[in-house]
Design a protein around this motif. Structure first.
Motif, mmCIF file in Angstrom:
data_model
loop_
_atom_site.group_PDB
_atom_site.id
_atom_site.type_symbol
_atom_site.label_atom_id
_atom_site.label_comp_id
_atom_site.label_asym_id
_atom_site.label_seq_id
_atom_site.Cartn_x
_atom_site.Cartn_y
_atom_site.Cartn_z
ATOM 1 N N GLN A 1 -5.477 0.031 0.747
ATOM 2 C CA GLN A 1 -4.623 0.576 1.793
ATOM 3 C C GLN A 1 -4.832 -0.204 3.071
ATOM 4 O O GLN A 1 -5.885 -0.819 3.271
ATOM 5 C CB GLN A 1 -4.960 2.056 2.058
ATOM 6 C CG GLN A 1 -4.906 2.950 0.838
ATOM 7 C CD GLN A 1 -3.496 3.201 0.344
ATOM 8 O OE1 GLN A 1 -2.508 2.758 0.949
ATOM 9 N NE2 GLN A 1 -3.391 3.907 -0.772
ATOM 10 N N ASP B 1 0.855 -1.195 0.000
ATOM 11 C CA ASP B 1 0.000 0.000 0.000
ATOM 12 C C ASP B 1 0.892 1.246 0.000
ATOM 13 O O ASP B 1 2.122 1.135 -0.064
ATOM 14 C CB ASP B 1 -0.985 -0.017 1.185
ATOM 15 C CG ASP B 1 -0.334 0.376 2.515
ATOM 16 O OD1 ASP B 1 -1.085 0.576 3.489
ATOM 17 O OD2 ASP B 1 0.905 0.476 2.580
ATOM 18 N N GLN C 1 -8.786 9.885 7.217
ATOM 19 C CA GLN C 1 -8.818 10.836 6.104
ATOM 20 C C GLN C 1 -7.545 10.709 5.270
ATOM 21 O O GLN C 1 -7.588 10.717 4.042
ATOM 22 C CB GLN C 1 -8.950 12.254 6.665
ATOM 23 C CG GLN C 1 -9.473 13.266 5.672
ATOM 24 C CD GLN C 1 -9.579 14.650 6.275
ATOM 25 O OE1 GLN C 1 -8.791 15.044 7.126
ATOM 26 N NE2 GLN C 1 -10.553 15.414 5.826
ATOM 27 N N LYS C 2 -6.410 10.576 5.945
ATOM 28 C CA LYS C 2 -5.130 10.450 5.224
ATOM 29 C C LYS C 2 -5.066 9.123 4.484
ATOM 30 O O LYS C 2 -4.614 9.054 3.350
ATOM 31 C CB LYS C 2 -3.959 10.541 6.196
ATOM 32 C CG LYS C 2 -3.651 11.939 6.649
ATOM 33 C CD LYS C 2 -2.338 12.028 7.400
ATOM 34 C CE LYS C 2 -2.117 13.483 7.804
ATOM 35 N NZ LYS C 2 -1.628 13.655 9.153
ATOM 36 N N VAL C 3 -5.512 8.069 5.119
ATOM 37 C CA VAL C 3 -5.457 6.741 4.484
ATOM 38 C C VAL C 3 -6.292 6.724 3.209
ATOM 39 O O VAL C 3 -5.916 6.154 2.200
ATOM 40 C CB VAL C 3 -5.954 5.660 5.461
ATOM 41 C CG1 VAL C 3 -6.194 4.336 4.756
ATOM 42 C CG2 VAL C 3 -4.954 5.467 6.593
ATOM 43 N N LEU C 4 -7.447 7.383 3.268
ATOM 44 C CA LEU C 4 -8.359 7.367 2.129
ATOM 45 C C LEU C 4 -8.008 8.419 1.088
ATOM 46 O O LEU C 4 -8.682 8.506 0.064
ATOM 47 C CB LEU C 4 -9.797 7.597 2.615
ATOM 48 C CG LEU C 4 -10.338 6.571 3.615
ATOM 49 C CD1 LEU C 4 -11.762 6.937 4.024
ATOM 50 C CD2 LEU C 4 -10.320 5.178 3.024
ATOM 51 N N ALA C 5 -6.976 9.193 1.368
ATOM 52 C CA ALA C 5 -6.561 10.272 0.450
ATOM 53 C C ALA C 5 -7.705 11.261 0.230
ATOM 54 O O ALA C 5 -7.947 11.716 -0.895
ATOM 55 C CB ALA C 5 -6.072 9.701 -0.885
ATOM 56 N N GLN D 1 -10.357 0.454 0.671
ATOM 57 C CA GLN D 1 -10.060 0.977 -0.662
ATOM 58 C C GLN D 1 -10.099 2.490 -0.527
ATOM 59 O O GLN D 1 -11.098 3.025 -0.062
ATOM 60 C CB GLN D 1 -11.111 0.544 -1.673
ATOM 61 C CG GLN D 1 -11.339 -0.945 -1.763
ATOM 62 C CD GLN D 1 -10.146 -1.692 -2.314
ATOM 63 O OE1 GLN D 1 -9.795 -2.754 -1.837
ATOM 64 N NE2 GLN D 1 -9.528 -1.136 -3.324
ATOM 65 N N ASP D 2 -9.019 3.163 -0.946
ATOM 66 C CA ASP D 2 -9.066 4.607 -0.830
ATOM 67 C C ASP D 2 -9.926 5.180 -1.950
ATOM 68 O O ASP D 2 -10.509 4.428 -2.736
ATOM 69 C CB ASP D 2 -7.647 5.215 -0.812
ATOM 70 C CG ASP D 2 -6.938 5.103 -2.148
ATOM 71 O OD1 ASP D 2 -5.723 5.353 -2.180
ATOM 72 O OD2 ASP D 2 -7.575 4.788 -3.172
ATOM 73 N N LYS D 3 -10.001 6.494 -2.029
ATOM 74 C CA LYS D 3 -10.939 7.086 -2.982
ATOM 75 C C LYS D 3 -10.552 6.768 -4.432
ATOM 76 O O LYS D 3 -11.376 6.897 -5.327
ATOM 77 C CB LYS D 3 -11.029 8.599 -2.778
ATOM 78 C CG LYS D 3 -9.850 9.371 -3.261
ATOM 79 C CD LYS D 3 -10.194 10.837 -3.398
ATOM 80 C CE LYS D 3 -9.018 11.559 -4.023
ATOM 81 N NZ LYS D 3 -9.099 12.977 -3.974
ATOM 82 N N TYR E 1 -17.852 6.866 -1.370
ATOM 83 C CA TYR E 1 -17.186 8.034 -1.956
ATOM 84 C C TYR E 1 -18.138 8.858 -2.810
ATOM 85 O O TYR E 1 -17.827 9.973 -3.202
ATOM 86 C CB TYR E 1 -15.973 7.593 -2.788
ATOM 87 C CG TYR E 1 -14.924 6.930 -1.935
ATOM 88 C CD1 TYR E 1 -14.718 5.564 -1.975
ATOM 89 C CD2 TYR E 1 -14.177 7.687 -1.031
ATOM 90 C CE1 TYR E 1 -13.785 4.962 -1.156
ATOM 91 C CE2 TYR E 1 -13.236 7.092 -0.220
ATOM 92 C CZ TYR E 1 -13.053 5.728 -0.288
ATOM 93 O OH TYR E 1 -12.127 5.134 0.530
#
Lengths: 240, 472
Positions: free
Chosen positions: B248, A178, B278-282, B241-243, B75
């Motif tokens: 992640q 990741d 918030q940071k992890v998901l960008a 899953q990020d945006k 999202y």
């Protein structure tokens, strides 16, 4: 004197044979691997075995037809419960056909393939260079260690690391990370065999490092240069 | 008119026993109505406080279609959360505090038991969340609530171990052989373990899989804790899953167990720090919902309208009552039952007064005849008897009101513990009634008596004087 100095430098560079002499080597190595893993006009029989933590296993046998990296169709032959199920890739779109309900359902690259640790992207095509930049991380005596870093925001993984055997140009191991560098999955390649004009691993094992579950893919049969009609890659023809 | 009222007062005292009984009926009716309403108000206030000060806040701002898309595509329903947006919301009269929240689906893996389960992850900022929901700590059954100030940024891990790797063609390490090899028991090394040692050394990154570090707190529900067989401090890996659909991972430690005690709350829930997720998901300046606390006593419907006018059309503002669907229905049912109780009490009081008034008229027929003979008109007779009824109604109502309010005040000193046995969170009621309701009950008591006394008074006023006088 000047000529001898230049000759010495040139010989030294040739002798070391480092990747620095050809910065494109990582990309070239990966391109060859992609071509072998996703040849055109092939029909293959794949066996998937998913092993869960409680040691139970599920096995699927699927026939894949592929015209090119953007057109692939899979048909589930076994087990009986899933027979007739199909998957279809057309460019960036993926669908699955569920015979039990007679419906086509859109699915995503990142979704698990047949409930295992391979994603749809892992199975349905290998086109890493379209979404990743290849860089040589290290060259050892026997292997290239290549980092594939995501260049588009929709890449499935932030980074992949690929170990390639220098002798035969075949992948040995691949790791998936990741964006923080946490290792998510590891894929081992084996049973390299020549089939027609290509040479590729026929046995893959994907391990989810987080959940510790494994899935294996064995290619039981592979026929190249097949004539596959265009109609096989049309959503309306799924289930027919 | 004053004379009539004075006579009415005196007449009420003529048959003390009957008057006391009638007044007692009114008294009991008023006490029951006020007492029931007071208890209901206390219960509904506790429900409201629980929902607004522990879970939802008074108002929430979402993208329209939020509930439908939350689990399928979180999202799709993000809304902006910038300093300008916060200032605009806080600038609305009646708004006191604002907090952001994020919600996504994730796969939660308990590293010790290697159990994985899908969960809904809710991310909160502990500082602003306490401003909006000051009772949130009551929901923590074990451990501690997330403390955003303790979160440490994730450190990116570089996999520097660039050794040659092995594939499937090399002998695969046997786990027991690996343990023997790593314990350095060379004397027991079999051929398999020697190969395992070689392959382990050769498997780049295999010995210790790189995992990003940084201190992250995660809370789970009691049922999730039990299902995983987990303990406080256990390591959890959340896969999201990020945006951009990139996978992640978040490595966190279980620092608390949360139970809101809501009947329809999902068992598969986890909570993370807002900035971490918030940071992890960008995600930058985007949230799933904004929760708001309004001023005590303010009408949230008025504030909702003002907010809705200042926000984009694609967003919606919902009150706590709309969000707490189950409790909204429960409270509506409670109010409906109370209305039925009120109607029954009303009927009983009227019946008692009608009965008493009719008996009074029948007993005083000669008196009525005498009054008429003395020159009292029908209207005077009518008003006389209505006056007696109203004195009874008002008197009984006033005494009942005073007694009921005093009783509620005593009960509300320490509250009434209505905690259901085994419930995670205590339920303590503080009964109360509004001044306007008290006035309404008094008016109702008096008017019930008037209504009840009208027919007997009418009958009395329409008697023929000669017939009334002739009655022995």
């Amino acid at each position: 004197m000047f000529n001898r100095t230049i000759l010495a430098i040139a010989l030294l560079m040739a002798a070391t044979g480092t990747a620095a002499a050809d910065p494109q080597i990582a990309t070239k190595v990966v391109a060859v691997i992609e071509k072998n893993l996703s040849p055109e006009n092939f029909i293959g029989i794949y066996e998937f075995t998913n092993t869960r933590l409680d040691k139970t296993t599920t096995q699927y046998i699927i026939q894949f037809e592929s015209r090119d990296v953007n057109h692939t169709r899979g048909y589930f032959q076994k087990p009986e419960r899933d027979k007739g199920r199909e998957t279809l890739r057309i460019d960036e779109n993926l669908w699955t056909w569920m015979p039990s309900v007679g419906k086509i359902v859109r699915i995503a690259d990142r979704d698990s393939f047949a409930g295992g640790d391979f994603s749809n992207a892992d199975v349905m095509r290998a086109d890493w260079l379209s979404k990743y930049n290849a860089e040589m991380a290290k060259e050892t005596a026997n292997q290239y260690i290549i980092d594939l870093k995501a260049k588009t925001p929709d890449a499935a993984y932030a980074k992949m690391r690929l170990w390639v055997d220098k002798k035969n140009g075949q992948p040995v191991q691949q790791q998936y990370y990741d964006s923080n560098g946490t290792l998510l999955k590891r894929c081992l390649y084996g049973s390299v065999r020549k089939t027609g004009s290509i040479e590729r691993p026929m046995h893959l094992q994907m391990e989810n490092v987080i959940t510790k579950q494994k899935s294996e893919l064995k290619i039981l049969d592979l026929k190249l240069d097949q004539k596959i009609p265009e109609s096989r890659f049309v959503t309306d023809n799924l289930g027919k | 008119m004053f004379d009539l009222l004075r006579v009415s007062f005196r007449n009420v005292g003529r048959n003390k026993r009957r008057t006391v009984i009638t007044i007692a009926t009114v008294f009991i009716g008023v006490v029951v109505v006020i007492g029931t309403r007071g208890l209901l108000n206390g219960l509904q206030s506790e429900i409201r406080s629980g929902l607004t000060r522990k879970v939802h806040g008074d108002l929430q701002i979402h993208q329209k279609g939020y509930q439908d898309s939350l689990e399928s595509n979180p999202y799709k329903i993000l809304i902006p959360y910038t300093p300008d947006v916060v200032a605009k919301i806080k600038g609305t009269p009646g708004v006191e505090a604002v907090t952001p929240r994020l919600r996504v689906m994730a796969l939660l893996n308990h590293q010790k038991s290697q159990t994985s389960t899908p969960v809904v992850v809710s991310a909160i900022d502990s500082i602003s969340e306490l401003d909006v929901c000051p009772r949130i700590n009551q929901a923590v059954q074990a451990g501690t609530m997330i403390d955003s100030s303790k979160e440490q940024a994730t450190t990116v891990v570089l996999d520097e171990n660039l050794e040659e790797a092995v594939g499937l063609d090399a002998p695969q390490p046997d786990t027991t052989a690996d343990v023997a090899a790593s314990a350095g028991q060379a004397g027991q090394a079999s051929q398999a373990s020697q190969a395992s040692q070689a392959s382990q050394a050769g498997r780049a990154g295999a010995a210790v899989a790189p995992k990003a570090t940084g201190y992250h707190q995660i809370l789970v529900t009691p049922s999730l804790m039990r299902g995983l067989g987990a303990s406080l401090g256990d390591e959890i890996v959340l896969l999201v899953q990020d945006k951009n659909n990139m996978q992640q991972a978040v490595v966190a430690n279980i620092t608390g167990v949360v139970d809101y005690g809501l009947p329809n709350a999902s068992a598969r829930m986890a909570w993370l720090d807002f900035t971490t997720l918030q940071k992890v998901l960008a995600l930058e300046n985007q949230v799933s919902e904004i929760a708001i606390r309004t001023r005590e006593g303010a009408d949230e419907n008025v504030i909702r309208k003002q907010l809705a006018n200042s926000l984009p059309e694609s967003q919606t503002v919902e009150t706590w009552l709309e969000l707490g669907g189950f409790f909204r229905d429960v409270m509506a049912l409670q109010n409906a039952i109370f209305s039925a109780v009120l109607a029954v009490v009303f009927v009983i009081v009227i019946s008692a007064i009608v009965n008493t008034s009719l008996m009074t008229v029948m007993e005083r027929t000669r008196e009525i005849g005498t009054l008429m003979a003395l020159g009292y008109r029908r209207i005077h007779i009518l008003l006389l008897f209505l006056g007696e009824s109203s004195v009874i109604g008002f008197g009984g109502g006033l005494v009942g009101l005073v007694a009921a309010v005093a009783m509620l005040k005593v009960l509300s000193i320490n509250g009434i513990d209505m905690t259901i046995p085994g419930a995670a969170i205590p339920t303590v009621l503080f009964p109360w009634v509004s001044t306007s309701f008290q006035g309404l009950v008094l008016i109702l008591a008096t008017s019930s008596a008037l209504i009840a006394g009208f027919i007997p008074a009418y009958r009395a006023s329409h008697m023929k004087p000669i017939e009334a006088l002739a009655t022995a």
